[in-house]
Motif scaffolding. Sequence first.
Motif, mmCIF file in Angstrom:
data_model
loop_
_atom_site.group_PDB
_atom_site.id
_atom_site.type_symbol
_atom_site.label_atom_id
_atom_site.label_comp_id
_atom_site.label_asym_id
_atom_site.label_seq_id
_atom_site.Cartn_x
_atom_site.Cartn_y
_atom_site.Cartn_z
ATOM 1 N N ILE A 39 0.872 -1.181 0.000
ATOM 2 C CA ILE A 39 0.000 0.000 0.000
ATOM 3 C C ILE A 39 0.905 1.226 0.000
ATOM 4 O O ILE A 39 1.695 1.427 0.939
ATOM 5 N N SER A 40 0.813 2.022 -1.044
ATOM 6 C CA SER A 40 1.695 3.186 -1.177
ATOM 7 C C SER A 40 1.305 4.252 -0.153
ATOM 8 O O SER A 40 0.220 4.206 0.432
ATOM 9 N N PRO A 41 2.166 5.237 0.076
ATOM 10 C CA PRO A 41 1.806 6.332 0.990
ATOM 11 C C PRO A 41 0.499 7.019 0.606
ATOM 12 O O PRO A 41 -0.233 7.503 1.477
ATOM 13 N N GLY A 42 0.180 7.044 -0.701
ATOM 14 C CA GLY A 42 -1.063 7.670 -1.147
ATOM 15 C C GLY A 42 -2.249 6.721 -1.220
ATOM 16 O O GLY A 42 -3.322 7.116 -1.670
ATOM 17 N N GLY A 43 -2.065 5.465 -0.792
ATOM 18 C CA GLY A 43 -3.177 4.523 -0.736
ATOM 19 C C GLY A 43 -3.356 3.660 -1.974
ATOM 20 O O GLY A 43 -4.363 2.952 -2.093
ATOM 21 N N ILE A 44 -2.398 3.678 -2.899
ATOM 22 C CA ILE A 44 -2.476 2.813 -4.081
ATOM 23 C C ILE A 44 -2.025 1.407 -3.684
ATOM 24 O O ILE A 44 -0.946 1.217 -3.130
ATOM 25 N N GLU A 45 -2.860 0.400 -3.973
ATOM 26 C CA GLU A 45 -2.547 -0.971 -3.586
ATOM 27 C C GLU A 45 -1.992 -1.765 -4.763
ATOM 28 O O GLU A 45 -2.383 -1.549 -5.912
ATOM 29 N N ALA A 46 -1.099 -2.699 -4.447
ATOM 30 C CA ALA A 46 -0.537 -3.572 -5.473
ATOM 31 C C ALA A 46 -0.075 -4.868 -4.830
ATOM 32 O O ALA A 46 0.277 -4.895 -3.647
ATOM 33 N N TRP A 47 -0.075 -5.913 -5.626
ATOM 34 C CA TRP A 47 0.615 -7.147 -5.247
ATOM 35 C C TRP A 47 2.002 -7.060 -5.847
ATOM 36 O O TRP A 47 2.157 -6.735 -7.029
ATOM 37 N N PHE A 48 3.002 -7.404 -5.048
ATOM 38 C CA PHE A 48 4.387 -7.096 -5.426
ATOM 39 C C PHE A 48 5.315 -8.250 -5.076
ATOM 40 O O PHE A 48 5.244 -8.798 -3.969
ATOM 41 N N VAL A 49 6.159 -8.617 -6.027
ATOM 42 C CA VAL A 49 7.233 -9.579 -5.775
ATOM 43 C C VAL A 49 8.548 -8.889 -6.077
ATOM 44 O O VAL A 49 8.795 -8.500 -7.222
ATOM 45 N N GLN A 50 9.378 -8.715 -5.067
ATOM 46 C CA GLN A 50 10.700 -8.127 -5.277
ATOM 47 C C GLN A 50 11.643 -9.225 -5.742
ATOM 48 O O GLN A 50 11.828 -10.249 -5.074
ATOM 49 N N ASP A 51 12.234 -9.037 -6.907
ATOM 50 C CA ASP A 51 13.088 -10.064 -7.512
ATOM 51 C C ASP A 51 14.284 -9.387 -8.160
ATOM 52 O O ASP A 51 14.161 -8.725 -9.189
ATOM 53 N N ALA A 52 15.443 -9.548 -7.556
ATOM 54 C CA ALA A 52 16.671 -8.927 -8.063
ATOM 55 C C ALA A 52 17.470 -9.869 -8.950
ATOM 56 O O ALA A 52 18.636 -9.588 -9.258
ATOM 57 N N THR A 53 16.856 -10.978 -9.377
ATOM 58 C CA THR A 53 17.559 -11.939 -10.236
ATOM 59 C C THR A 53 18.047 -11.277 -11.507
ATOM 60 O O THR A 53 19.153 -11.548 -11.989
ATOM 61 N N VAL A 54 17.204 -10.425 -12.082
ATOM 62 C CA VAL A 54 17.564 -9.685 -13.286
ATOM 63 C C VAL A 54 17.160 -8.226 -13.089
ATOM 64 O O VAL A 54 16.223 -7.929 -12.341
ATOM 65 N N PRO A 55 17.826 -7.281 -13.754
ATOM 66 C CA PRO A 55 17.516 -5.853 -13.556
ATOM 67 C C PRO A 55 16.311 -5.413 -14.391
ATOM 68 O O PRO A 55 16.409 -4.521 -15.234
ATOM 69 N N LEU A 56 15.171 -6.018 -14.139
ATOM 70 C CA LEU A 56 13.971 -5.779 -14.930
ATOM 71 C C LEU A 56 12.785 -5.539 -14.007
ATOM 72 O O LEU A 56 12.702 -6.121 -12.917
ATOM 73 N N ILE A 57 11.855 -4.701 -14.448
ATOM 74 C CA ILE A 57 10.599 -4.492 -13.723
ATOM 75 C C ILE A 57 9.449 -4.731 -14.694
ATOM 76 O O ILE A 57 9.437 -4.178 -15.801
ATOM 77 N N ALA A 58 8.496 -5.567 -14.279
ATOM 78 C CA ALA A 58 7.304 -5.849 -15.080
ATOM 79 C C ALA A 58 6.078 -5.482 -14.256
ATOM 80 O O ALA A 58 5.953 -5.895 -13.100
ATOM 81 N N MET A 59 5.186 -4.702 -14.852
ATOM 82 C CA MET A 59 3.953 -4.320 -14.174
ATOM 83 C C MET A 59 2.761 -4.603 -15.072
ATOM 84 O O MET A 59 2.765 -4.294 -16.264
ATOM 85 N N GLU A 60 1.727 -5.218 -14.497
ATOM 86 C CA GLU A 60 0.437 -5.407 -15.152
ATOM 87 C C GLU A 60 -0.616 -4.684 -14.316
ATOM 88 O O GLU A 60 -0.565 -4.713 -13.078
#
Length: 457
Positions: A39-60
Amino acid sequence: MTYSFLRARRLALSLVTGVALTVSAVSPSQAAVKVQHLISPGGIEAWFVQDATVPLIAMEFAFAGGAAQDPTDKLGGATLVCGLLDEGSGDLDSKTFHERLERRAIRLSFSATSDLFRGSLRMLRDNKDEGFDLLRMALTSPHFETADVERVRSQVISSLRRDTTDPTALASRKFLEIAFRDHPYRRQANGTLETVPTITVADLKDYDSHVIARDTLKIAVVGDVDQATLGKLLDQTFGALPAKAKLKPVADIEAAAPPQLVFVPLDVPQSVIAFGGPGVRRGDPDFMVAYVVNHILGGAGLSSRLFHEVREKRGLAYSVSGSLLWMEHSAVVIGSTGTRADRAGQTISAVERETRRIAEEGPTQKELDEAKSYLKGSQMLELDTSSKLAQALLQYQIDKLPIDYIEKQNAIVDAVTLDDARQVAKRLWGRGLLTVVVGRAPQAVTQPAAVPAPSSN
């Protein structure tokens, strides 16, 4: 259509080229998957997996609404909006916007289904600030310039024209028209040749203002970013959106009951056959049983009953498969195959015979055990990239599943019993099939009354 266990309704996504393509092909460490409810400081919710295996970010992400919110005389509006959000926004024109995406190998796309307005964002970790900022501009200040609208409109119209001679598209459209009658689910998301030309810039802005809002927003993020940084990015990206969507209600509907046989004439060498009937909605207690049983009858691969009977035993078609398709307000089971016109009757008979047999007898214990083993074993393959995992996590939210569903899924499959499978097989196929044939007149079955090609409404 084929919808695998976790891929159901997965959007067609552009692959990142060069370095980014190499990165996206690397599997995240499944043993380390831990889904967080952010839950972000502004109240935006997300399901999140932190994965540093590769330097990539994917968002749906997805907003409720989709093409079902298009007015009847403006069908295709949602699809046009999808094609225009990245055609210039903020202080960037279309050319400059796309140049910035390409320069940083950022992949941003939008798509509409009946129920949802979806988006996808892919970028390298070091380009996250620019990627999220471009998405923010696309969502909050799209231009809808006349020249861009006409270019995207022409692309949609070209696609619709191709569909008028595409037997697969015609079969799908006619199947949905019959199954859902006057319900919005009968419509194709890309509209019709009659409605798309009438959509104005004002219509597009109206759709955008009614659908893109925070209260229906679902987000899934997988990648190399920490929770605090992601929270700030989500607030910057989505925080300025309207708080509440203005959606018109969509009613629940049961798909039309079979049996029905419909013929759509089209002079092509190979006939396309679509078949199915009412399905099982995602929240139904029988859903997982239905998924397992459908895999036995027509799931993708070489081991299904339909593949054995239609291709291996009789050589009637190259492929045949069946799938569950579920929406917010209904569900169908739908399958398809293609064959020569003079063999369409034999193919229909073989499909009907096999669905009737499983409805009457159910699967064997051996079939059930093998199906369960396959579906459990395929889970890791379905989650082997950041993109796939993000897509799955978004779908779980849309389907109102718990955040630890990945951990529970195999146990739910294991719990399916032979008695369950027999009862659900009868529920799905005990009434026969709704069958649509597109092509030259089938010769080996009683000729059904010809119907015109699917209407444009």
